[in-house]
Scaffold this motif. Sequence first.
Motif, PDB file in Angstrom:
ATOM      1  N   UNK A   1      -4.653   4.250  49.765  1.00 56.22           N
ATOM      2  CA  UNK A   1      -5.925   4.048  50.445  1.00 56.22           C
ATOM      3  C   UNK A   1      -6.120   2.555  50.660  1.00 56.22           C
ATOM      4  N   UNK A   2      -7.090   2.204  51.508  1.00 50.99           N
ATOM      5  CA  UNK A   2      -7.374   0.804  51.825  1.00 50.99           C
ATOM      6  C   UNK A   2      -8.627   0.296  51.138  1.00 50.99           C
ATOM      7  N   UNK A   3      -9.470   1.212  50.715  1.00 47.93           N
ATOM      8  CA  UNK A   3     -10.657   0.897  49.932  1.00 47.93           C
ATOM      9  C   UNK A   3     -10.848   2.055  48.970  1.00 47.93           C
ATOM     10  N   UNK A   4     -11.481   1.778  47.833  1.00 45.02           N
ATOM     11  CA  UNK A   4     -11.697   2.844  46.857  1.00 45.02           C
ATOM     12  C   UNK A   4     -13.069   2.705  46.227  1.00 45.02           C
ATOM     13  N   UNK A   5     -13.698   3.845  45.978  1.00 42.29           N
ATOM     14  CA  UNK A   5     -14.922   3.913  45.185  1.00 42.29           C
ATOM     15  C   UNK A   5     -14.541   4.496  43.833  1.00 42.29           C
ATOM     16  N   UNK A   6     -14.946   3.838  42.750  1.00 41.38           N
ATOM     17  CA  UNK A   6     -14.545   4.305  41.425  1.00 41.38           C
ATOM     18  C   UNK A   6     -15.692   4.120  40.438  1.00 41.38           C
ATOM     19  N   UNK A   7     -15.888   5.126  39.571  1.00 44.29           N
ATOM     20  CA  UNK A   7     -16.942   5.006  38.579  1.00 44.29           C
ATOM     21  C   UNK A   7     -17.162   6.296  37.821  1.00 44.29           C
ATOM     22  N   UNK A   8     -18.374   6.475  37.357  1.00 46.07           N
ATOM     23  CA  UNK A   8     -18.674   7.666  36.572  1.00 46.07           C
ATOM     24  C   UNK A   8     -20.164   7.878  36.431  1.00 46.07           C
ATOM     25  N   UNK A   9     -20.528   9.059  35.937  1.00 50.16           N
ATOM     26  CA  UNK A   9     -21.929   9.426  35.788  1.00 50.16           C
ATOM     27  C   UNK A   9     -22.084  10.314  34.557  1.00 50.16           C
ATOM     28  N   UNK A  10     -23.196  10.162  33.880  1.00 52.05           N
ATOM     29  CA  UNK A  10     -23.526  11.040  32.750  1.00 52.05           C
ATOM     30  C   UNK A  10     -25.034  11.199  32.704  1.00 52.05           C
ATOM     31  N   UNK A  11     -25.497  12.429  32.848  1.00 46.69           N
ATOM     32  CA  UNK A  11     -26.929  12.722  32.796  1.00 46.69           C
ATOM     33  C   UNK A  11     -27.129  13.979  31.957  1.00 46.69           C
ATOM     34  N   UNK A  12     -27.928  13.881  30.937  1.00 48.47           N
ATOM     35  CA  UNK A  12     -28.310  15.036  30.138  1.00 48.47           C
ATOM     36  C   UNK A  12     -29.716  14.804  29.624  1.00 48.47           C
ATOM     37  N   UNK A  13     -30.406  15.871  29.239  1.00 44.47           N
ATOM     38  CA  UNK A  13     -31.743  15.712  28.684  1.00 44.47           C
ATOM     39  C   UNK A  13     -31.653  14.964  27.360  1.00 44.47           C
ATOM     40  N   UNK A  14     -32.420  13.915  27.244  1.00 45.84           N
ATOM     41  CA  UNK A  14     -32.452  13.155  25.998  1.00 45.84           C
ATOM     42  C   UNK A  14     -33.495  13.781  25.072  1.00 45.84           C
ATOM     43  N   UNK A  15     -33.026  14.530  24.095  1.00 42.73           N
ATOM     44  CA  UNK A  15     -33.911  15.236  23.155  1.00 42.73           C
ATOM     45  C   UNK A  15     -33.798  14.685  21.743  1.00 42.73           C
ATOM     46  N   UNK A  16     -33.149  13.552  21.600  1.00 45.49           N
ATOM     47  CA  UNK A  16     -32.895  13.033  20.275  1.00 45.49           C
ATOM     48  C   UNK A  16     -31.702  13.733  19.636  1.00 45.49           C
ATOM     49  N   UNK A  17     -31.462  13.460  18.362  1.00 44.94           N
ATOM     50  CA  UNK A  17     -30.294  14.024  17.680  1.00 44.94           C
ATOM     51  C   UNK A  17     -30.562  14.021  16.179  1.00 44.94           C
TER      52      UNK A  17
END
Length: 612
Positions: A203-219
């Motif tokens: 490829x000549x250009x690239x998009x790269x990364x990541x995502x993380x989404x979850x309900x924050x309910x504590x632990x």
Amino acid sequence: MDRTAMLKNATGLEIAIVGMAGRFPGARSVDEFWQLLQEGREAIAALDSEALRQQGVSPELLNDPQHVKAGGVLADVDRFDAAFFGYSPREAELLDPQQRLFLECAWEALETAGYDAQRYDGTVGVYGGAGMNGYLFNLYSSARIRESASPYELFLASDKDFLTTRVSYKLDLQGPSLDIQTACSSSLVAVHTACQSLLSGECDMALAGGVAVSKQRGYRYQEGGIYSPDGHCRAFDAQAAGTVGGNGVGIVALKRLEDALRDGDTIDAVIKGSAVNNDGARKVSYTAPRIDSQAAVIRAAQAMAEVPPETISYIEAHGTGTALGDPIEIAALTQAFQPAGLVADLAAGSVAIGSVKTNIGHLDAAAGIASLIKAVLALKHRQIPASLHFQQPNPQIDFEQTPFYVNAALADWPQGKNPRRTGVSSFGIGGTNVHVILEEAEEGAIAPKNTPTSAQLLILSAKTEAALEAATANLAAHLERQPVDLADVAYTLQMGRRPFSHRRTLVCQSPSDAVRQLQERSFSSHQAAESPSPVAFMFSGQGSQHPGMARQLYGQPVFRESLERCAELLAGEGIALLDLLNQGGEEINQTAIAQPLLFAVEYALAQLWQSW
């Protein structure tokens, strides 16, 4: 600085970071993220008990003294511009919020790079990873959803397999589209994979990364586990006892360095090299880290970058703040930087170290990209942000026997004899380790875009009137806040943005003039047809000639050369074109003079337009 100077020390394997987009706890943009880091703020939030109860957390757990009500919360995860991407409300409702956010940030990353994918003459690849989809449980708990959506529809809207291909489909990107899943290291492995694809020409250009989404309910805190007892991540500190979960998304736009310089791109930083490996089986458990494999991946990245360790002055560490992980990470870094103590140039306290997890928590699949973006911003701003909550070193870490020190306060990053360089680490549960070497982009290394005249035409467009108003306010705020070349702004708005039906234009002489017009609403607005009409340039006829005609245009080299060529030809006919244009007189109203004069000016103007 010209292209040759920028490439003088290049190996030919460098990758330029030409755009970034992200949303993190306490930061809705990359600019806000830097402000948070610069101010040394912690964005891990205390969670409200009543809100947690309404989310279904049991009273028993809420009253448990071991339940820690803290997390890195992302704002507006329930909001998505479905219509912009051609989704119906029902389709958007089914779509995993992680995929919604990743799609929006992919568009934004391309815009910050200054490119409209439809007009980019090259292929764009997409590489990314996502966290576990907890939203699917919400869908299955709704009888309305279960009755109205087929299992196949839910599968397409929810599965990780479709994270990057959905972006490629919606943005019409035709390079490789690969989902990368290596747990916590997913997003930085995605960056490494994107770099390899660029270098191999996929490829000549690239998009790269990541995502993380979850309900924050504590632990629920468990001694010896990975989570902190008090809701704070204290990387490398004596009180470090774990990390805190968080939400976020980040994407970088990448190009081969020589291509970025050729195309005049803004370069945020340069990836000199990267490497990936795995721990294998020689460790105490599947989830445990391993010293020698972490050291090996760091050395491999340094070898690919052809960068001696003594020229690296900052490390953005994985830095989870766990009793086991922190000492192992420092031991591995020391092994990589001082094999058998042979590197005498690396005295104790010569390399700063920090962890963004102290600010925003552990972002799971997005942890590595958050670290990378922090490191890039540090290089851009020549400052190293504070690693929070550090008071006394972990007793298992003897920093005096290492080159490293925890950077506990915002510090200027002085220029040394080498360019500023940093290493970024991300280690995934399961043992996939990745390390990236970054170098600052030299100041002045950006080639200028076309600068046709002192006056510039700024154009804005959007799909709705409300979006156009927001874009207008954003542009005014950016021009007021950032020192910019107005010609670059005009070029990017015209060539690096997708044209939509709601449009706004203004002609201005300076950034301050543009801000004034935008704030006073001294611009032209209209709504364009869905199918654009062809454009025809029409030239004025006889009678429009006047003394001093084309005086400003004569300062443009292409116009001047074309006009002087016409003057040479007309001189053979006894017409002193340049004198007539400057001085005028009765002669310019004679048809035999006026018509060739007007032709010459309009011909030169057409040549200038074509050059632009």
